[in-house]
Design an enzyme around this catalytic site. Structure first.
Site, PDB file in Angstrom:
ATOM      1  N   GLY A   1     -12.813   5.160   4.308  1.00 36.68           N
ATOM      2  CA  GLY A   1     -11.753   5.978   4.903  1.00 36.68           C
ATOM      3  C   GLY A   1     -11.126   6.919   3.885  1.00 36.68           C
ATOM      4  O   GLY A   1     -11.079   8.145   4.104  1.00 36.68           O
TER       5      GLY A   1
ATOM      6  N   ASN B   1      -7.287   1.237  14.440  1.00 32.05           N
ATOM      7  CA  ASN B   1      -7.602   1.272  15.868  1.00 32.05           C
ATOM      8  C   ASN B   1      -7.245  -0.083  16.475  1.00 32.05           C
ATOM      9  O   ASN B   1      -7.932  -1.079  16.240  1.00 32.05           O
ATOM     10  CB  ASN B   1      -9.098   1.569  16.064  1.00 32.05           C
TER      11      ASN B   1
ATOM     12  N   GLU C   1     -12.315 -10.086   7.675  1.00 32.01           N
ATOM     13  CA  GLU C   1     -12.477 -11.484   7.312  1.00 32.01           C
ATOM     14  C   GLU C   1     -11.247 -12.347   7.504  1.00 32.01           C
ATOM     15  O   GLU C   1     -11.342 -13.564   7.669  1.00 32.01           O
ATOM     16  CB  GLU C   1     -12.972 -11.558   5.859  1.00 32.01           C
TER      17      GLU C   1
END
Lengths: 724, 198
Positions: free
Chosen positions: A542, A616, A690
């Site tokens: 990103g 998101n 995770e």
């Protein structure tokens, strides 16, 4: 270091851009990629049936003469691999010797015109072995235990601070318990597969370097010859290429790895495994024809990594008010004899609570077992299970509410490094979770009630995962004209939502709607990207895209010409040295235990996470609840049973290695604190792949204690351990 | 031994000559380039290969192609109203822009992550709704004699437990199934059921 740039797409629940392809089944996974001009060939491997020794003789005649068989490769004719020393990886030394280091290792492979012929022929290959004594059982009292130089990925194996023994001796309250976790297997739904094409001499391979490639400069004529194409199922196409190309004597730009869709990985596709090498060995033997190789589900149990079993001794000491004086976490686990993998099981304990006296240690046994590797939250998943179950036991000893115990021991600074946290909001996660879940205060066991033949209880556990960023990613931004942009980065979507989230990030960085941006990932023809592992993907890719978009605007302005291009790379983050970057969470579980059968049903789970800015919410929630679901599965179901007589994982399929099925899962919900981590990266987000699994098993096991008074110290908590 | 087999796949008549040991799944994927059904285990343990054969959900890895001569096979790629014209499966909600209602619901509720089990989940769900409408009980059905099956959460979870999802999307799959559940059960008479029963 975040900026105040306005955000339109990031933070909104954009639906997966590849969703239509996935619900129709038209998204192509590795084995489904068309490759080569003619019909492909099929490879079926032959596996060792002894756990240690040497193949004395391989009888391959029956296989070679079977109708449809093209070749049978053994160490005699598979051909040498170059630069194995450079690779430092005995797992990848496929068909390079007759040595057998574990049961289920490749000893030969059949290449045939059809999968049926390949499989039949593989069954006709007969091996004679000179067997050697084998050792597959992990024992805490074994004399062969050793201390690894470092644990995954690069942590010190042992740490000590203060006087742990003195604090333990003088403590008001003490917990001294040993926890066991079993061998566990990643089992992504897509078995590990590869399609390899080795171009024939003079074949149609010459082609120009594609725009946006970061391949090394091509040869003098300006044309790179791709000798090898591998359609792989991987969490990192570039990693596969940089690892495998030297093995086959290829320069990086002579190999291409393609992996647009990946059917789950959970760490097992984070690095190339032996099957990738085997597929290329086969392809090199039949240049010009594509060779398809898919491990069977059974074969993945010995060839695609697994989580080591662990023996974990936890000692916690606290004063009369529950303030911790000491924590000691000593781990024994296994590795293979061909490659060392040292799971960092105790590392989470180093930073979790404010005990002034702390000791952690890792000891390994190198056994005749398959090569262990990454499995979702390596280190934290088993280690935090043990720590957080021990915390519940300490809460019992102190007669404290387990949330209150954690509040009293929340450290203001990272106890390990002394650095300030970039944002440790565990307390808020616990409090918000307690409110939402309907937590009733009291020590473990106090929430117990009986309803008919069921005992009901609640458990809580903390969760944590480091915020890793991997250096080295690059991206390319191109203006296609008419205000549409293409962003290229060789990243991976293993179900994590990368196709979608990178599109959102790129759209905001370019100040365009998501419809005006196309992101391309999953191909080494695209700029270098680091692996989708350690929850570092989004946090690495990103900011790379953000930085590249900014450079693009600086260079080309708001009204660029069609075809305008800019490349960029992940910027340094000076804050990473100044702050302790970790995510946190609180996991809650409610269980019902049948008093007659011992069956545990998890009726409710809630996770509240602090992971920085959520890119998101739709795909993030899926990742959180997916991790929690896998944590429930770890708590109650998963157990690779290694038969120490044969070295065989005897329950090597999905009927007997049970992963949570739909009926095992009831109400699993996740939420998160609305926040931005100003120190993590330019997006303010930390990875989330995770943390969902971390702490979930302890929450379930602690809930079972609350319900039954029985401490689950050995996973999985199957009914036999609960019937009294 | 090679055998020539003709069947309908996603509304289209297809013929192929295969080794008689070839499974329907391998025939679809390797011979007919129909890769919508996935191979997750090849042993009938994971459900990723689920397709609809003559309207009923089946594990295509456990069917030999030679047993499918003349069958009507529908994969997730043939379910949509626009792409599939199968007689055996019709979208109960009518036109949905090329996607079946169940597919649309999976998109709306993010009922998947990696997508590998998804085509099987979706075919399984379509078949499951038909089974329930036909009054077929499940392990959790309390009244085995009552042909009006109420598909509550326990029923949906139980009936979909042959389709494993390692990404752990079950909660979202359940939400999708609730949304896609046919509003009024078809209530077909037993005489309309396939001859070979459950």
């Amino acid at each position: 270091m975040t900026t105040g740039a306005r955000s339109r797409a990031v933070g909104t629940p954009v639906a997966r851009v590849e969703g239509h392809a996935k619900v129709t089944g038209t998204a192509r996974y590795a084995y489904e990629q068309p490759a080569g001009a003619g019909p492909p060939l099929y490879a079926h491997p032959v596996l060792s049936t002894v756990p240690h020794g040497r193949v004395r003789a391989l009888e391959t005649m029956a296989a070679r003469t079977l109708d449809g068989v093209v070749t049978v490769l053994t160490p005699d004719n598979a051909g040498q691999l170059d630069d194995l020393r450079g690779a430092q990886d005995g797992e990848l030394a496929v068909l390079q010797s007759n040595e057998v280091a574990f049961r289920g290792q490749f000893i030969a492979v059949v290449v045939a015109e059809s999968p049926e012929a390949a499989q039949q022929a593989a069954g006709l290959v007969e091996a004679d072995y000179d067997e050697l004594p084998h050792h597959t059982e992990l024992r805490g009292d074994s004399g062969d235990l050793y201390t690894p130089e470092r644990v995954n990925p690069a942590f010190a194996p042992d740490t000590v601070e203060g006087d742990v023994d003195g604090a333990l001796d003088s403590a008001e309250h003490m917990v001294d318990v040993t926890y066991l976790t079993p061998m566990e297997h990643n089992n992504p739904m897509e078995p590990h597969a590869a399609v390899a094409l080795w171009e024939a001499e003079g074949g149609p391979a010459d082609r120009p370097i594609p725009a946006g490639s970061d391949a090394e400069r091509p040869s003098s004529d300006g044309v790179a010859t791709v000798r090898l194409t591998l359609y792989a199922s991987t969490q990192g196409a570039h990693t596969v290429r940089s690892t495998l190309a030297p093995l086959f004597g290829l320069r990086k730009e002579e190999m291409r790895v393609v992996s647009p869709h990946v059917g789950g990985g959970f760490g097992s596709k984070g690095m190339p495994h032996a099957h990738d090498v085997l597929a290329v060995l086969c392809a090199r033997a039949v240049p010009g024809r594509a060779v398809k190789l898919a491990l069977t589900r059974q074969q993945t149990f010995s060839l695609a990594g697994h989580r080591t079993p662990t023996l974990q001794r936890l000692r916690l000491a606290a004063d009369s008010t529950g303030r911790m004086a000491a924590v000691a976490h000593e781990v024994t686990e296994h590795t293979s004899t061909v490659k060392e993998f040292a799971e960092q099981t105790a590392c989470g304990t180093r930073m979790m609570y404010a005990a002034p006296n702390r000791r952690t240690a890792h000891r390994l046994a190198a056994l005749n077992v398959p090569v262990p590797s990454w499995m979702r939250a390596p280190g934290e998943a088993p280690g935090i299970f043990a720590l957080e179950t021990a915390m519940d036991e300490l809460a019992s000893a102190c007669e404290l509410d387990p949330i209150e115990l954690r509040l009293r021991n929340d450290p203001p600074l990272d106890p390990e490094s002394g650095k300030p946290w970039s944002g440790r909001r565990l307390v808020e996660c616990l409090r918000q979770g307690a409110r939402r879940f309907g937590w009733q205060e009291g020590p473990p066991g106090s929430r117990r009630r009986r309803e008919g033949d069921q005992l009901v209880g609640m458990g809580v556990a903390a969760s944590t995962y480091p915020c890793y960023t991997s250096p080295g990613s690059r991206a390319l931004v191109r203006h296609d004209g008419t205000e549409h942009y293409t962003v290229r980065i060789g990243a991976a979507d293993i179900g994590t939502g990368t196709w979608t989230t990178l599109t959102q990030i790129a759209a905001d960085a370019l100040d365009r709607p998501v419809e005006a941006v196309t992101v391309e990932i999953g191909d080494t023809d695209l700029p270098h990207a680091t692996v989708a592992g350690g929850s570092s993907g989004m946090a690495s890719w990103g900011p790379t895209i953000v930085a590249t978009a900014r450079r693009f605007r600086t260079e080309h302005g708001q009204q660029p010409a069609a075809g305008a291009v800019m490349t960029g790379e992940l910027p340094d983050n000076p804050d990473a040295e100044q702050f302790a970057l970790h995510s946190f969470g609180a996991q809650f579980a409610e269980v019902r235990v049948d008093v007659d059968t011992g069956e545990v049903r998890v009726t409710r789970m809630l996770g509240v996470f602090s992971a920085g800015r959520i890119i998101n919410p739709r795909t993030a929630r899926s990742q959180f609840i997916g991790g929690m679901t896998m944590g429930l599965s770890m708590a109650l179901h998963e157990h690779g049973v290694l038969d120490h007589r044969t070295g065989h994982v005897v329950n090597h399929d999905l009927a007997s290695y049970h992963i949570a099925a739909h009926a095992d899962i009831a109400d699993v919900e996740a939420e998160w604190l609305e926040e931005t981590d100003p120190h993590a990266n330019t997006m303010g987000s930390r990875g989330i792949g995770e943390i969902g699994i971390v702490g979930a098993p302890a929450a379930v096991v602690n809930a079972v204690y609350d319900a039954t008074g029985i401490r689950g110290r050995s996973l999985p908590l199957t009914p036999d351990k609960l019937v009294r | 031994m090679n055998v020539r087999i003709t069947l309908r796949v996603d509304g289209e008549e297809r013929s192929t000559t295969v080794d008689s040991r070839t499974t329907l799944l391998d025939a679809l994927r390797e011979h007919l380039s129909v890769t919508s059904p996935k191979k997750g285990c090849d042993h009938g343990q994971c459900g990723a290969c689920t397709v609809l054969i003559d309207g009923r959900r089946m594990l295509s890895c456990l069917k030999l192609l030679v047993g499918c001569d003349g069958s009507d096979v529908v994969t997730a790629n043939g379910l949509g109203a626009a792409s599939g014209k199968s007689e055996a499966v019709r979208d109960p909600a009518g036109e949905l822009g090329g996607l079946h209602a169940v597919q649309r619901a999976f998109l709306d509720h993010d009922g998947f992550q990696c997508g590998y089990c998804t085509p099987g989940q979706i075919c399984s769900a379509v078949g499951m709704f038909e089974e329930a409408a036909a009054g077929q009980p499940s392990h959790v059905t309390t009244d085995l004699a009552d042909e009006r099956i109420v598909l509550d959460d326990a029923e949906l979870r139980e009936r979909m437990s042959g389709n494993l999802c390692r990404c752990g999307a079950y909660v979202n799959i359940l939400a999708a199934l609730r949304a896609a559940q046919p509003r009024s059960p078809a209530g077909r008479a037993p005489s309309e059921l396939p001859e070979d029963g459950a």
